[in-house]
Motif scaffolding. Structure first.
Motif, PDB file in Angstrom:
ATOM      1  N   GLN A   1      46.339  40.573  34.921  1.00  0.00           N
ATOM      2  CA  GLN A   1      45.116  41.338  34.722  1.00  0.00           C
ATOM      3  C   GLN A   1      45.387  42.835  34.707  1.00  0.00           C
ATOM      4  O   GLN A   1      44.846  43.577  33.878  1.00  0.00           O
ATOM      5  CB  GLN A   1      44.095  41.001  35.819  1.00  0.00           C
TER       6      GLN A   1
ATOM      7  N   GLU B   1      44.827  45.345  31.433  1.00  0.00           N
ATOM      8  CA  GLU B   1      44.060  46.596  31.485  1.00  0.00           C
ATOM      9  C   GLU B   1      44.925  47.778  31.066  1.00  0.00           C
ATOM     10  O   GLU B   1      44.453  48.681  30.361  1.00  0.00           O
ATOM     11  CB  GLU B   1      43.513  46.811  32.894  1.00  0.00           C
TER      12      GLU B   1
ATOM     13  N   ARG C   1      44.446  38.753  28.445  1.00  0.00           N
ATOM     14  CA  ARG C   1      45.576  38.291  29.254  1.00  0.00           C
ATOM     15  C   ARG C   1      46.563  37.423  28.464  1.00  0.00           C
ATOM     16  O   ARG C   1      47.736  37.332  28.834  1.00  0.00           O
ATOM     17  CB  ARG C   1      45.062  37.527  30.469  1.00  0.00           C
TER      18      ARG C   1
END
Length: 216
Positions: A29, A33, A39
């Protein structure tokens, strides 16, 4: 280029440049980001990097940048010692004069430690491609990229590191290759890589991220 290829290339480059240091923990995760993706391409990239032994899976915890072991570092440098002289020999035998002449751009260097790593990688990558042998060049370029991580990890321990001598060795090798002096070039490149091992391995031993020797 496919998105998953982009993420793989970016993540691999960040690991080899030690933006993710050996031993750092990583989570899908967080990486998604960081790279502004889902993912799935991150997971695909991590699995590829696991096969390359750059990433280790930690069950129920995520991933970890594989720490450097002295035995693995030695193996990498010994493999390079076997492969790079072969590329140099192929270049001397088969490369056109124009290709060998293009090495002249590496006769001079000025800049920081990071600049030198970029310059050094460029020079040895050029040697790989000058061979004209795609398979050998691909294998050697991969070794050169992974060797960057060794240099970055160890360079803080290389007190008074001065690239002048290394650049002079590059110049001597360029001279020998352009003059098609196979034996001289072989001697220079083997000594150059051997000196790298003697310089880098002791520095790595003083670094906290190094793990114990693997068992046989």
């Amino acid at each position: 280029m496919l998105l998953r290829e982009n993420i793989y290339d970016l993540l691999r480059a960040d690991i080899l440049a030690c933006r993710f240091a050996p031993g750092d923990e990583m989570r899908e995760q967080d990486l998604a980001e960081r790279y502004s993706v889902s993912r799935q391409p991150v997971r695909d990239a991590l699995l590829r990097l696991q096969r390359e032994h750059l990433v280790t899976v930690q069950p129920r915890q995520g991933y970890r940048v594989t720490p450097i072991s002295l035995s693995d570092a030695r193996d990498l440098l010994r493999f390079r010692l076997a492969l790079e002289p072969a590329c140099v020999a192929e270049a001397i035998e088969s490369a056109p004069d124009s290709v060998l002449k293009s090495l002249d751009e590496f006769r001079r260097f000025s800049g920081s430690h990071e600049d030198f790593i970029t310059y050094n990688r460029g020079f040895h990558t050029a040697l790989a491609h000058a061979s004209g042998n795609r398979r050998m060049a691909t294998a050697l370029c991969d070794l050169i990229g992974q060797a960057d991580r060794l240099v970055r990890v160890s360079i803080s321990n290389l007190k008074g590191h001065d690239p002048t001598k290394l650049v002079a060795e590059h110049v001597a090798l360029i001279d020998a290759m352009q003059n098609r002096e196979t034996r001289t070039a072989a001697r220079i490149i083997k000594a150059h890589i051997g000196a790298t091992e003697k310089r880098v391995l002791p520095a790595l031993k003083r670094n906290a991220v190094i793990v114990e020797e693997r068992s046989s």
